[in-house]
Write a protein that holds these residues in place. Sequence first.
Motif, PDB file in Angstrom:
ATOM      1  N   UNK A  49       0.802  -1.215   0.000  1.00  0.00           N
ATOM      2  CA  UNK A  49       0.000   0.000   0.000  1.00  0.00           C
ATOM      3  C   UNK A  49       0.844   1.279   0.000  1.00  0.00           C
ATOM      4  N   UNK A  50       2.154   1.189   0.153  1.00  0.00           N
ATOM      5  CA  UNK A  50       2.964   2.406   0.229  1.00  0.00           C
ATOM      6  C   UNK A  50       3.029   3.091  -1.133  1.00  0.00           C
ATOM      7  N   UNK A  51       2.948   4.426  -1.106  1.00  0.00           N
ATOM      8  CA  UNK A  51       2.965   5.230  -2.326  1.00  0.00           C
ATOM      9  C   UNK A  51       4.022   6.319  -2.159  1.00  0.00           C
ATOM     10  N   UNK A  52       4.954   6.358  -3.098  1.00  0.00           N
ATOM     11  CA  UNK A  52       5.983   7.401  -3.100  1.00  0.00           C
ATOM     12  C   UNK A  52       5.950   8.073  -4.464  1.00  0.00           C
ATOM     13  N   UNK A  53       5.805   9.394  -4.464  1.00  0.00           N
ATOM     14  CA  UNK A  53       5.787  10.163  -5.691  1.00  0.00           C
ATOM     15  C   UNK A  53       7.118  10.893  -5.833  1.00  0.00           C
ATOM     16  N   UNK A  54       7.792  10.709  -6.951  1.00  0.00           N
ATOM     17  CA  UNK A  54       9.005  11.459  -7.288  1.00  0.00           C
ATOM     18  C   UNK A  54       8.590  12.443  -8.376  1.00  0.00           C
ATOM     19  N   UNK A  55       8.675  13.730  -8.073  1.00  0.00           N
ATOM     20  CA  UNK A  55       8.206  14.720  -9.029  1.00  0.00           C
ATOM     21  C   UNK A  55       8.890  16.055  -8.867  1.00  0.00           C
ATOM     22  N   UNK A  56       8.265  17.059  -9.457  1.00  0.00           N
ATOM     23  CA  UNK A  56       8.760  18.436  -9.402  1.00  0.00           C
ATOM     24  C   UNK A  56       7.589  19.364  -9.086  1.00  0.00           C
ATOM     25  N   UNK A 105      -4.594  13.226  -2.216  1.00  0.00           N
ATOM     26  CA  UNK A 105      -5.166  13.990  -1.101  1.00  0.00           C
ATOM     27  C   UNK A 105      -6.692  13.876  -1.066  1.00  0.00           C
ATOM     28  N   UNK A 106      -7.333  13.989  -2.208  1.00  0.00           N
ATOM     29  CA  UNK A 106      -8.796  13.921  -2.271  1.00  0.00           C
ATOM     30  C   UNK A 106      -9.310  12.551  -1.846  1.00  0.00           C
ATOM     31  N   UNK A 107      -8.518  11.504  -2.102  1.00  0.00           N
ATOM     32  CA  UNK A 107      -8.924  10.141  -1.780  1.00  0.00           C
ATOM     33  C   UNK A 107      -8.280   9.620  -0.504  1.00  0.00           C
ATOM     34  N   UNK A 108      -7.670  10.538   0.258  1.00  0.00           N
ATOM     35  CA  UNK A 108      -7.040  10.199   1.551  1.00  0.00           C
ATOM     36  C   UNK A 108      -6.065   9.034   1.429  1.00  0.00           C
ATOM     37  N   UNK A 109      -5.276   9.067   0.366  1.00  0.00           N
ATOM     38  CA  UNK A 109      -4.241   8.052   0.133  1.00  0.00           C
ATOM     39  C   UNK A 109      -2.939   8.607   0.682  1.00  0.00           C
ATOM     40  N   UNK A 110      -2.399   7.984   1.745  1.00  0.00           N
ATOM     41  CA  UNK A 110      -1.129   8.488   2.280  1.00  0.00           C
ATOM     42  C   UNK A 110      -0.013   8.269   1.256  1.00  0.00           C
ATOM     43  N   UNK A 111       0.824   9.293   1.090  1.00  0.00           N
ATOM     44  CA  UNK A 111       1.932   9.166   0.149  1.00  0.00           C
ATOM     45  C   UNK A 111       3.092  10.036   0.605  1.00  0.00           C
ATOM     46  N   UNK A 112       4.265   9.647   0.159  1.00  0.00           N
ATOM     47  CA  UNK A 112       5.473  10.422   0.415  1.00  0.00           C
ATOM     48  C   UNK A 112       5.749  11.228  -0.844  1.00  0.00           C
ATOM     49  N   UNK A 113       5.893  12.524  -0.711  1.00  0.00           N
ATOM     50  CA  UNK A 113       6.094  13.421  -1.839  1.00  0.00           C
ATOM     51  C   UNK A 113       7.558  13.833  -1.885  1.00  0.00           C
ATOM     52  N   UNK A 148       4.106   0.191  -3.784  1.00  0.00           N
ATOM     53  CA  UNK A 148       4.667  -1.094  -3.368  1.00  0.00           C
ATOM     54  C   UNK A 148       5.958  -1.339  -4.131  1.00  0.00           C
ATOM     55  N   UNK A 149       5.984  -2.421  -4.931  1.00  0.00           N
ATOM     56  CA  UNK A 149       7.184  -2.688  -5.724  1.00  0.00           C
ATOM     57  C   UNK A 149       6.944  -2.462  -7.217  1.00  0.00           C
ATOM     58  N   UNK A 150       5.883  -1.721  -7.546  1.00  0.00           N
ATOM     59  CA  UNK A 150       5.587  -1.397  -8.946  1.00  0.00           C
ATOM     60  C   UNK A 150       5.846   0.078  -9.198  1.00  0.00           C
ATOM     61  N   UNK A 151       6.402   0.358 -10.369  1.00  0.00           N
ATOM     62  CA  UNK A 151       6.675   1.734 -10.781  1.00  0.00           C
ATOM     63  C   UNK A 151       5.663   2.169 -11.818  1.00  0.00           C
ATOM     64  N   UNK A 152       5.230   3.383 -11.687  1.00  0.00           N
ATOM     65  CA  UNK A 152       4.309   3.967 -12.648  1.00  0.00           C
ATOM     66  C   UNK A 152       4.950   5.230 -13.191  1.00  0.00           C
ATOM     67  N   UNK A 153       5.224   5.262 -14.496  1.00  0.00           N
ATOM     68  CA  UNK A 153       5.748   6.459 -15.149  1.00  0.00           C
ATOM     69  C   UNK A 153       4.565   7.232 -15.693  1.00  0.00           C
TER      70      UNK A 153
END
Length: 147
Positions: free
Chosen positions: A73-80, A94-102, A129-134
């Motif tokens: 369930x972990x979500x990490x966003x790498x962005x700008x 944020x709208x769906x209350x999904x915890x994530x690391x920005x 998790x262990x999947x990457x989404x570009x």
Amino acid sequence: MRVLLMLSILLSFESYAEIYKWVDKNGAVHFEDRKPQGQPYQEFKVRSVSGVQVQSAPTGAIKKTVSKETARKSVILYGTTWCGYCTKARRYFQANKIPFQDNDIESSASAKAEYDALNGKGVPLILVGDSLMNGFSESHFNQLYRP
């Protein structure tokens, strides 16, 4: 069939752009697609991939310090800060209350190092998790987050 082939080629189009970062006399940071006149600037080559690609993260790139359920369930966003799809993903989480690391890859050296270890080539790069989404789409994200 030919239409599907052409559509898939068009949807996976890859392009490059130049972004210029500069600081004005008041200390405000600006990002633009044109060179600033009379200002020192930093140039970035940005790779943009239209469409969303999902893949497994490189072995060893993910820290194994959490339980399997938490990792799934972990979500990490790498962005700008200037990326529209990054903003769209943040708002969705944020709208769906999904915890994530920005993680801003331009302001954090450690975030950039993690992004590089994941073979990041464009933003946003989202680790679920262990999947990457570009890139980002709600439907692709939900397939990874809520299997």
